[in-house]
Motif scaffolding. Structure first.
Motif: not given
Length: 345
Positions: A253-268
């Motif tokens: 959870m970062s800056n009001g969004v939850i991301y799925k961390q896939e290696k070095e890529v963040q997917r909203v």
């Protein structure tokens, strides 16, 4: 000695009792002395494993009230209150918490209590005490102390053993020491240290069966590949913020969004803007969902009180469009969450 159930061998009767949901065990204990002894025995835990009736619970401790833990039953959306943790440290905080072998473990930490006359924190800055809660016997018991007192450290379970690393020890000294605990033998052993320290505490995550030690503000992550060989260091450009692991995948959870961390890529994944005003909450992967628990909302005006929350918000990840829902609020605990983990009984 009377049979547990008339006409049945005790071994068969115990298998019947093992199928009763855990929340009804206090009621079973009122039936008779033999039933009480049965539902509070280690044998029942083993039988529940054999007949595949174990249940998953969420364990939570908040700042208020002091040293109190609650269990959440997701199948029935209800909370239970455990006996107060009998630590000698008032308002124990910044501890490690995990579960293994059907028990809840609370390790180390320091006091968050403040002496009103001096403004100083009460008690030692770090402790090495270890407590285990047995949900079947329904009591806390002390276990072998850690080799090094510590608070604000990484703590995870690897192969049913507890690994602790880093953190802050007495005299506010940053440490790189690591050790491992065998709950069956009740013994601690030193393992290779982390390669470096940082001027803050650290946290631990298990991803792909490996322990990851994360320091806030650092891209270097220590990974435990093998206990004997020690740690390797990997560089990760992970989004900053609270982290949770669900089914082996990491969410941030970062800056009001939850991301799925896939290696070095963040997917909203989904918006979490409603949590921007909330601090001190816990974010945890539990079963197939993400739970956001408790916390506080700071007052907008100086003469207003801090709002301590007992709310539990759940993000269901299984659907194409993840959705938020509210679970039952904690019945006793509220405010800043000090510890959170999953327990299988």
């Amino acid at each position: 000695m009377a049979a547990l159930i008339d006409g049945l061998p005790d071994a068969v009767a115990l298998r019947c009792l093992a199928r009763v949901p855990f929340y009804l065990h206090p009621t079973l204990a009122l039936v008779s002395h033999s039933w009480r002894d049965a539902v509070q025995s280690t044998e029942l835990y083993k039988v529940r494993e054999e007949v595949n009736t174990k249940e998953d619970f969420l364990c939570v401790c908040a700042f208020d009230p002091e040293n109190m833990w609650q269990l959440y039953d997701p199948n029935r959306d209800i909370w239970f209150t455990l006996p107060v943790l009998p630590s000698r440290v008032r308002n124990l905080a910044h501890f490690g918490v995990v579960s293994t072998n059907g028990k809840l473990f609370v390790l180390g930490g320091r006091s968050d209590a403040v002496d009103a006359s001096t403004g100083d924190q009460d008690g030692s800055f770090a402790t090495n005490e270890v407590w285990a809660f047995d949900p079947i016997a329904r009591k806390w018991s002390p276990r072998a102390s850690m080799i090094v007192p510590r608070a604000m450290f990484a703590c995870c379970v690897i192969d049913e053993k507890i690994v602790v690393a880093g953190g802050i020890t007495v005299c506010r000294k940053i440490i790189s020491n690591a050790e491992i605990y065998n709950p069956e033998k009740d013994v601690w052993e030193s393992i290779p240290d982390l390669h470096h320290t940082h001027n803050s505490g650290c946290s631990g995550l298990v991803i792909g069966g490996k322990m990851h030690v994360v320091h806030k503000g650092l891209t270097a992550v220590h990974v435990l590949d093998n206990v004997k060989q020690g740690w390797t260091v990997h560089e990760h450009s992970w989004a900053p913020g609270p982290m949770a692991v669900v089914k082996g995948s990491m969410y941030v959870m970062s800056n009001g969004v939850i991301y799925k961390q896939e290696k070095e890529v963040q997917r909203v994944v989904v918006s979490a803007s409603e949590f921007k005003k909330r601090i001190g909450f816990a974010m945890m992967g539990f079963k197939d969902d993400i739970y956001v628990i408790g916390g506080v909302i700071s007052p907008e005006r100086w003469n207003c009180d801090i709002k301590k929350l007992s709310d539990v918000d759940v993000l269901t990840l299984g659907s194409e469009q993840p959705v938020w829902r509210q679970a039952a609020a904690m019945t006793r605990c509220r405010g800043t969450i000090l510890g959170c983990t999953q327990l299988r009984i």
